[in-house]
Design an enzyme around this catalytic site. Structure first.
Site, PDB file in Angstrom:
ATOM      1  N   MET A  31     134.984  22.127 -24.864  1.00  0.00           N
ATOM      2  CA  MET A  31     136.197  21.359 -25.107  1.00  0.00           C
ATOM      3  C   MET A  31     136.809  21.723 -26.460  1.00  0.00           C
ATOM      4  O   MET A  31     138.030  21.839 -26.598  1.00  0.00           O
ATOM      5  CB  MET A  31     135.884  19.871 -25.055  1.00  0.00           C
ATOM      6  CG  MET A  31     137.098  18.971 -25.022  1.00  0.00           C
ATOM      7  SD  MET A  31     138.143  19.252 -23.563  1.00  0.00           S
ATOM      8  CE  MET A  31     137.011  18.825 -22.236  1.00  0.00           C
ATOM      9  N   ASP A  69     136.054  15.937 -27.834  1.00  0.00           N
ATOM     10  CA  ASP A  69     134.770  16.625 -27.987  1.00  0.00           C
ATOM     11  C   ASP A  69     133.770  15.760 -28.754  1.00  0.00           C
ATOM     12  O   ASP A  69     132.563  15.774 -28.471  1.00  0.00           O
ATOM     13  CB  ASP A  69     134.921  18.016 -28.616  1.00  0.00           C
ATOM     14  CG  ASP A  69     135.513  17.987 -30.021  1.00  0.00           C
ATOM     15  OD1 ASP A  69     135.681  16.892 -30.584  1.00  0.00           O
ATOM     16  OD2 ASP A  69     135.813  19.065 -30.554  1.00  0.00           O
ATOM     17  N   ASP A  91     138.858  23.748 -36.381  1.00  0.00           N
ATOM     18  CA  ASP A  91     139.892  22.963 -37.066  1.00  0.00           C
ATOM     19  C   ASP A  91     140.642  23.811 -38.079  1.00  0.00           C
ATOM     20  O   ASP A  91     141.865  23.717 -38.215  1.00  0.00           O
ATOM     21  CB  ASP A  91     139.266  21.758 -37.773  1.00  0.00           C
ATOM     22  CG  ASP A  91     138.848  20.662 -36.811  1.00  0.00           C
ATOM     23  OD1 ASP A  91     139.228  20.728 -35.619  1.00  0.00           O
ATOM     24  OD2 ASP A  91     138.142  19.734 -37.258  1.00  0.00           O
TER      25      ASP A  91
END
Length: 203
Positions: A31, A69, A91
């Site tokens: 994910m 996630d 990220d």
């Protein structure tokens, strides 16, 4: 800052979704990768071509997978150390793609060089804010919190791009400069937190 006030409320909404996805056989790492790939592709494709409103919705939609996630990891009894590193790395990729795409748009599409500087500042500062925390934790210290963390960066920036896409003047200007100033404050806040933690450990 939003993490402090909103995490529990958001978790109540996303945890059932995360548990359902786990039952389907999906994994938190899959994910994470899916959400990052979508956010990066959407940012690099739509923003540089001037599709600000579409880019806002696409990047925001895929960024929401970052919430899912974590819920999936909790459904499995907790995340792994590799999963935490993968999530943080992804990220940084998504943040870099967002601000790089906006920098390209501002330089080439609207030729607004001053505002492009703000986008570049955000590109650098978004990485520094996260690096201070990561480096502190690697040293056994704490540097959590701050005025503008990742959630705030995304909200401020995407609200600015979305409103600009709707024709609201100066929305992206306000958003990028607000985010840049807030990020500078956050870097200082985290460095001060690290210094306090280091002094406490030494004492």
């Amino acid at each position: 800052m939003l993490n402090i006030f909103a995490r529990a409320s958001v978790s109540r909404a996303t945890d059932p979704i995360g548990a359902w996805l786990v039952r389907l056989g999906l994994t938190p790492n899959a994910m994470t990768l899916f959400g990052t790939a979508g956010a990066v592709a959407g940012a690099l494709w739509l923003f540089p071509t001037g599709h600000l409103l579409a880019g806002t919705f696409v990047v925001w939609g895929f960024a929401m997978f970052d919430l899912i996630d974590g819920s999936m990891a909790r459904a499995l009894g907790g995340g792994t150390r590799f999963g935490a590193v993968l999530d943080a790395s992804c990220d940084r990729l998504a943040d870099g793609a967002l601000f790089s795409a906006l920098t390209w748009y501002l330089f080439t599409v609207v030729d607004h060089r001053v505002l492009a500087v703000a986008a570049l500042l955000n590109l650098v500062l978004s990485q520094v804010v996260s690096y201070v925390k990561a480096r502190a934790e690697a040293s056994g210290l704490s540097a959590d919190g701050g005025l503008v963390e990742r959630a705030e960066r995304l909200i401020i920036t995407l609200v600015g791009t979305g409103l600009t896409g709707l024709g609201v003047p100066y929305a992206i200007d306000v958003a990028l400069w607000l985010c840049a100033v807030g990020s500078v404050i956050t870097v200082v806040q985290r460095l001060l937190a690290v210094r306090r933690a280091a002094e406490g450990a030494a004492a």
